[in-house]
Design a protein around this motif. Structure first.
Motif, PDB file in Angstrom:
ATOM      1  N   LYS A  33       0.851  -1.216   0.000  1.00 10.67           N
ATOM      2  CA  LYS A  33       0.000   0.000   0.000  1.00 10.67           C
ATOM      3  C   LYS A  33       0.875   1.251   0.000  1.00 10.67           C
ATOM      4  O   LYS A  33       0.561   2.247  -0.644  1.00 10.67           O
ATOM      5  CB  LYS A  33      -0.892   0.018   1.247  1.00 10.67           C
ATOM      6  N   GLU A  36       2.002   1.937  -3.448  1.00 15.54           N
ATOM      7  CA  GLU A  36       0.907   2.548  -4.231  1.00 15.54           C
ATOM      8  C   GLU A  36       0.847   4.055  -3.974  1.00 15.54           C
ATOM      9  O   GLU A  36       0.765   4.855  -4.908  1.00 15.54           O
ATOM     10  CB  GLU A  36      -0.417   1.935  -3.786  1.00 15.54           C
ATOM     11  N   THR A  37       0.885   4.441  -2.678  1.00 16.60           N
ATOM     12  CA  THR A  37       0.826   5.872  -2.331  1.00 16.60           C
ATOM     13  C   THR A  37       2.074   6.584  -2.857  1.00 16.60           C
ATOM     14  O   THR A  37       2.007   7.710  -3.347  1.00 16.60           O
ATOM     15  CB  THR A  37       0.735   6.063  -0.800  1.00 16.60           C
ATOM     16  N   GLN A  39       3.803   5.940  -5.468  1.00 11.83           N
ATOM     17  CA  GLN A  39       3.714   6.184  -6.924  1.00 11.83           C
ATOM     18  C   GLN A  39       2.870   7.430  -7.216  1.00 11.83           C
ATOM     19  O   GLN A  39       3.156   8.163  -8.154  1.00 11.83           O
ATOM     20  CB  GLN A  39       3.130   4.978  -7.678  1.00 11.83           C
ATOM     21  N   GLN A  40       1.842   7.649  -6.353  1.00 10.97           N
ATOM     22  CA  GLN A  40       1.011   8.862  -6.551  1.00 10.97           C
ATOM     23  C   GLN A  40       1.794  10.129  -6.199  1.00 10.97           C
ATOM     24  O   GLN A  40       1.589  11.182  -6.793  1.00 10.97           O
ATOM     25  CB  GLN A  40      -0.252   8.788  -5.688  1.00 10.97           C
TER      26      GLN A  40
END
Ligand code: PYC
Length: 306
Positions: A33, A36-37, A39-40
């Motif tokens: 997770k 994922e964050t 990459q943002q």
């Protein structure tokens, strides 16, 4: 205006930039997770830390946070100008030497990376051993047609990132050939990605060593389009897996891998079924404590984009 504090180091010549404060935390209840964050946040907050005019594209960034796995020192995400990396051997050595400079005691520590737990042993304030995630060969001796160079044969292997390990380099692996090696490995990367192996993000070529204590000299093209100044920890892990699969290196037997700039890693493996668990040893030195400034009026606050 934003300020980001970083500590820079080099591991056998390859730079690592540890983010200390000033960049938003990639939140998440586990490392997947968090990636994922990350990459943002990457394009706006992390990529500019590695680009000119504040850095250059060979620099690998390291983010650390509180561990989401029990028994670990930190969650750890490495990144280069192309995005997050699975693992980074030289970066782990750089991180540990940097933490040593901040008071971390010699000893062994687990780190939680996007590809699994690694164990880093701080032998002294500069020498670090990284027991990597298991490495393995994915494909043996695949032929690839590389425009302008002809057929090139190599193994595909995982060592924390995915590598194409070219058997006979058409360009001698010598520091005076860096430009030609860059051109060849970029062409080989494009060709191998298009010819069935899109996951490969590093190309590694080998030649005879120059150092008397080394077994081989390498050149490694990284995903950001730069070459590794160190012998590449994950690339050396991938090579150990191939040597073990070919019966050319015994468990515990040391391999000394020389880099294109003449530095070296010592490496060995423990067998794990048809995989190997590599350990990579190298040295790192802190090179600077920097406050990076991102002025709201600066037209290049996002870095020079190519
Ligand atoms: O040491 O594993 C490594 C590495 C990967 C990219 C640059 N260095």
């Amino acid at each position: 205006m934003r300020e980001v504090h970083v500590i820079d180091s080099h591991t056998e010549g390859e730079p690592t930039r540890l983010v200390v404060s000033g960049a938003p935390e990639p939140a998440g209840k586990n490392i997947a997770k968090r990636v994922e964050t990350f990459q943002q946040l990457f394009d706006l907050h992390y990529r500019p830390l590695l680009l000119e005019p504040r850095a250059y594209e060979a620099v690998v960034g390291a983010w650390i946070g509180d561990p989401t796995e029990p028994g670990c020192l930190h969650d750890l995400i490495f990144f280069n100008p192309a995005g997050a990396l699975g693992m980074c051997g030289h970066g782990t050595i750089g991180l540990m030497a940097t933490l040593a400079s901040q008071g971390l005691a010699p000893g062994s520590y687990n780190l939680n990376t996007p590809v699994g737990l690694v164990e880093a042993t701080l032998v002294d304030s500069h020498t670090v051993q990284v027991r990597n995630v298991p490495a393995y060969r994915i494909a043996k001796a695949i032929p690839i047609q590389v425009p302008d160079y002809g057929e090139v044969v190599g193994d595909v292997a995982w060592g924390g990132n995915t590598f194409f390990l070219v058997k006979d380099s058409p360009i001698p692996v010598l520091s005076q050939n860096i430009e030609a090696l860059m051109a060849f490995t970029k062409a080989a990367m494009k060709a191998v990605n298009e010819q069935g192996y899109p996951a490969i993000n590093h190309v590694e070529v080998f030649g005879p060593p120059i150092r008397e204590d080394a077994d081989s000299k390498n050149f490694v093209l990284c995903p950001g389009g730069e070459y590794d100044r160190s012998p590449c920890g994950t690339g050396t892990s991938a090579k150990l897996a191939c040597l073990a699969a070919d019966g050319k290196l015994l468990p515990g037997e040391p391999l000394v891998q020389e880099s294109i700039v003449g530095t070296a890693f010592r490496a060995w493996y423990e067998p794990l079924g048809d995989q190997v668990v590599p350990t990579i040893e190298g040295r790192a030195y802190v090179t600077g404590h920097t406050t990076l400034i991102f002025d709201d009026d600066d037209p290049l606050s996002e870095g020079i984009r190519k």
